[in-house]
Design a protein around this motif. Structure first.
Motif, PDB file in Angstrom:
ATOM      1  N   PRO A  48       0.838  -1.213   0.000  1.00 10.96           N
ATOM      2  CA  PRO A  48       0.000   0.000   0.000  1.00 10.96           C
ATOM      3  C   PRO A  48       0.865   1.252   0.000  1.00 10.96           C
ATOM      4  N   ARG A  49       0.380   2.253  -0.668  1.00 11.98           N
ATOM      5  CA  ARG A  49       1.105   3.522  -0.710  1.00 11.98           C
ATOM      6  C   ARG A  49       1.040   4.173   0.663  1.00 11.98           C
ATOM      7  N   LEU A  50       2.179   4.662   1.146  1.00 13.59           N
ATOM      8  CA  LEU A  50       2.178   5.367   2.429  1.00 13.59           C
ATOM      9  C   LEU A  50       1.550   6.739   2.225  1.00 13.59           C
ATOM     10  N   VAL A  51       0.538   7.049   3.024  1.00 17.17           N
ATOM     11  CA  VAL A  51      -0.154   8.318   2.809  1.00 17.17           C
ATOM     12  C   VAL A  51      -0.130   9.205   4.041  1.00 17.17           C
ATOM     13  N   CYS A  52       0.684   8.857   5.039  1.00 19.26           N
ATOM     14  CA  CYS A  52       0.745   9.696   6.231  1.00 19.26           C
ATOM     15  C   CYS A  52       1.869  10.704   6.064  1.00 19.26           C
ATOM     16  N   PHE A  53       1.570  11.992   6.214  1.00 21.12           N
ATOM     17  CA  PHE A  53       2.616  13.005   6.013  1.00 21.12           C
ATOM     18  C   PHE A  53       3.543  13.105   7.234  1.00 21.12           C
ATOM     19  N   ARG A  54       3.259  12.356   8.287  1.00 18.03           N
ATOM     20  CA  ARG A  54       4.152  12.389   9.449  1.00 18.03           C
ATOM     21  C   ARG A  54       5.144  11.228   9.436  1.00 18.03           C
ATOM     22  N   CYS A  55       4.641   9.996   9.275  1.00 15.66           N
ATOM     23  CA  CYS A  55       5.559   8.852   9.347  1.00 15.66           C
ATOM     24  C   CYS A  55       5.852   8.283   7.968  1.00 15.66           C
ATOM     25  N   GLY A  56       5.064   8.663   6.952  1.00 16.10           N
ATOM     26  CA  GLY A  56       5.244   8.098   5.626  1.00 16.10           C
ATOM     27  C   GLY A  56       5.993   9.041   4.714  1.00 16.10           C
ATOM     28  N   ASP A  57       5.891   8.749   3.424  1.00 15.75           N
ATOM     29  CA  ASP A  57       6.624   9.567   2.458  1.00 15.75           C
ATOM     30  C   ASP A  57       5.703  10.574   1.774  1.00 15.75           C
ATOM     31  N   ALA A  58       4.450  10.694   2.268  1.00 12.78           N
ATOM     32  CA  ALA A  58       3.518  11.631   1.633  1.00 12.78           C
ATOM     33  C   ALA A  58       3.792  13.060   2.089  1.00 12.78           C
ATOM     34  N   GLN A  59       3.509  13.976   1.200  1.00  9.73           N
ATOM     35  CA  GLN A  59       3.578  15.400   1.542  1.00  9.73           C
ATOM     36  C   GLN A  59       2.215  15.832   2.068  1.00  9.73           C
ATOM     37  N   LEU A  60       2.228  16.836   2.920  1.00 11.55           N
ATOM     38  CA  LEU A  60       0.954  17.442   3.324  1.00 11.55           C
ATOM     39  C   LEU A  60       0.545  18.373   2.183  1.00 11.55           C
ATOM     40  N   GLU A  61      -0.321  17.849   1.290  1.00  6.19           N
ATOM     41  CA  GLU A  61      -0.623  18.582   0.052  1.00  6.19           C
ATOM     42  C   GLU A  61      -1.491  19.807   0.295  1.00  6.19           C
ATOM     43  N   GLN A  62      -2.364  19.725   1.297  1.00  2.00           N
ATOM     44  CA  GLN A  62      -3.287  20.831   1.566  1.00  2.00           C
ATOM     45  C   GLN A  62      -3.154  21.260   3.038  1.00  2.00           C
ATOM     46  N   PRO A  63      -2.104  22.008   3.358  1.00  3.42           N
ATOM     47  CA  PRO A  63      -1.890  22.363   4.766  1.00  3.42           C
ATOM     48  C   PRO A  63      -3.044  23.165   5.354  1.00  3.42           C
ATOM     49  N   GLN A  64      -3.732  23.978   4.527  1.00  4.74           N
ATOM     50  CA  GLN A  64      -4.883  24.735   5.054  1.00  4.74           C
ATOM     51  C   GLN A  64      -5.971  23.786   5.535  1.00  4.74           C
ATOM     52  N   ALA A  65      -6.191  22.695   4.786  1.00  2.00           N
ATOM     53  CA  ALA A  65      -7.221  21.727   5.190  1.00  2.00           C
ATOM     54  C   ALA A  65      -6.828  21.068   6.506  1.00  2.00           C
ATOM     55  N   TYR A  66      -5.538  20.777   6.662  1.00  2.00           N
ATOM     56  CA  TYR A  66      -5.096  20.184   7.937  1.00  2.00           C
ATOM     57  C   TYR A  66      -5.344  21.144   9.098  1.00  2.00           C
ATOM     58  N   VAL A  67      -4.969  22.413   8.938  1.00  2.00           N
ATOM     59  CA  VAL A  67      -5.116  23.375  10.037  1.00  2.00           C
ATOM     60  C   VAL A  67      -6.598  23.577  10.369  1.00  2.00           C
TER      61      VAL A  67
ATOM     62  N   GLY B 282     -23.378  22.473   4.822  1.00  2.00           N
ATOM     63  CA  GLY B 282     -22.141  23.063   4.302  1.00  2.00           C
ATOM     64  C   GLY B 282     -20.956  22.763   5.211  1.00  2.00           C
ATOM     65  N   LEU B 283     -21.156  22.848   6.516  1.00  2.00           N
ATOM     66  CA  LEU B 283     -20.082  22.543   7.465  1.00  2.00           C
ATOM     67  C   LEU B 283     -19.723  21.058   7.428  1.00  2.00           C
ATOM     68  N   ILE B 284     -20.758  20.222   7.259  1.00  2.00           N
ATOM     69  CA  ILE B 284     -20.515  18.774   7.183  1.00  2.00           C
ATOM     70  C   ILE B 284     -19.662  18.476   5.949  1.00  2.00           C
ATOM     71  N   ALA B 285     -19.984  19.130   4.825  1.00  2.00           N
ATOM     72  CA  ALA B 285     -19.228  18.900   3.584  1.00  2.00           C
ATOM     73  C   ALA B 285     -17.795  19.405   3.720  1.00  2.00           C
ATOM     74  N   GLU B 286     -17.595  20.565   4.344  1.00  2.00           N
ATOM     75  CA  GLU B 286     -16.225  21.094   4.513  1.00  2.00           C
ATOM     76  C   GLU B 286     -15.388  20.181   5.391  1.00  2.00           C
ATOM     77  N   CYS B 287     -16.007  19.654   6.451  1.00  2.00           N
ATOM     78  CA  CYS B 287     -15.301  18.751   7.352  1.00  2.00           C
ATOM     79  C   CYS B 287     -14.928  17.471   6.602  1.00  2.00           C
ATOM     80  N   ASP B 288     -15.857  16.939   5.846  1.00  2.00           N
ATOM     81  CA  ASP B 288     -15.624  15.738   5.050  1.00  2.00           C
ATOM     82  C   ASP B 288     -14.444  15.953   4.099  1.00  2.00           C
ATOM     83  N   GLN B 289     -14.444  17.083   3.397  1.00  2.00           N
ATOM     84  CA  GLN B 289     -13.362  17.357   2.444  1.00  2.00           C
ATOM     85  C   GLN B 289     -12.010  17.466   3.144  1.00  2.00           C
TER      86      GLN B 289
END
Ligand code: ZN
Length: 205
Positions: free
Chosen positions: A2-21, A53-60
């Motif tokens: 499986p592709r590693l998708v964790c930006f902390r322990c894997g090799d993935a980049q945090l592509e959308q830092p605004q979404a994380y924050v 709208g808030l539910i959709a933003e959280c989901d995204q």
């Protein structure tokens, strides 16, 4: 493999830092990590069913951070938005025993860098979980006449001193004036500041 998708322990980049924050703000306000077997964590966030709208933003935001499937379960008056992932504990290291307001909530250095870079997203996430934008009706007598008007305010309410401090520090990074209205509430009331917050938060929808 499986592709590693964790930006902390894997090799993935945090592509959308605004979404994380944004998601961090929601998690700190009203999110839960529940342990499951085989080191899996279940992120659970509850939003009022009146705000699709808030539910959709959280989901995204959850999808942007984890690249995992997001579940929606209707509860009484609200919707549980949830996601199973082994790596939630890496991206939200604030997980610990007991409620957040009974223990210190400290940002990791990498989180601190992100919240200093994106204070608006953190404020939005905090308001979308433990905050409200409400309209105060005011009645005044002016020149012998009764004048009614109203003005909107933002309120953030959280029992954790550390989480309220994160809200206040984000306001200060954006030069937004705040007032502590009681032991657990912080308000933004000045009309110019409310108008500024309205450009990226606004009424819940
Ligand atoms: Zn990880």
């Amino acid at each position: 493999m499986p592709r590693l998708v964790c930006f902390r322990c894997g090799d993935a980049q945090l592509e959308q830092p605004q979404a994380y924050v944004y998601l961090l703000g929601i998690y700190l306000g009203d999110g839960y990590l529940v342990p499951f077997p085989r080191d899996v964590w279940h992120l659970r966030i509850f939003q009022d069913e009146r705000y699709p709208g808030l539910i959709a933003e959280c989901d995204q935001a959850i999808r942007a951070v984890s690249h995992r499937r997001v579940g929606h379960v209707k509860k009484i008056g609200c919707v549980q938005i949830s996601c199973y992932w082994k790596h939630w504990i890496h991206v939200f290291p604030q997980q610990g025993p007991g409620p957040k307001w009974l223990r210190p909530i400290r940002m990791a250095a990498w989180q601190q860098t992100l919240i200093e870079t994106y204070p608006a997203e953190l404020l939005k996430g905090l308001i979308h979980s433990d905050g409200t934008r409400f309209v105060n009706p005011i009645t005044r007598r002016f020149a012998g006449r009764v004048v009614r008007y109203s003005y909107p305010r933002y309120m953030f309410s959280n029992a954790s001193d550390d989480i309220r401090s994160l809200f206040i520090e984000s306001c200060e990074r954006l030069a937004v004036r705040w007032t502590q209205t009681n032991a657990r509430n912080v308000a933004v009331s000045r009309s110019a500041d409310v108008a500024f917050l309205d450009t990226f938060i606004g009424p819940k929808f």
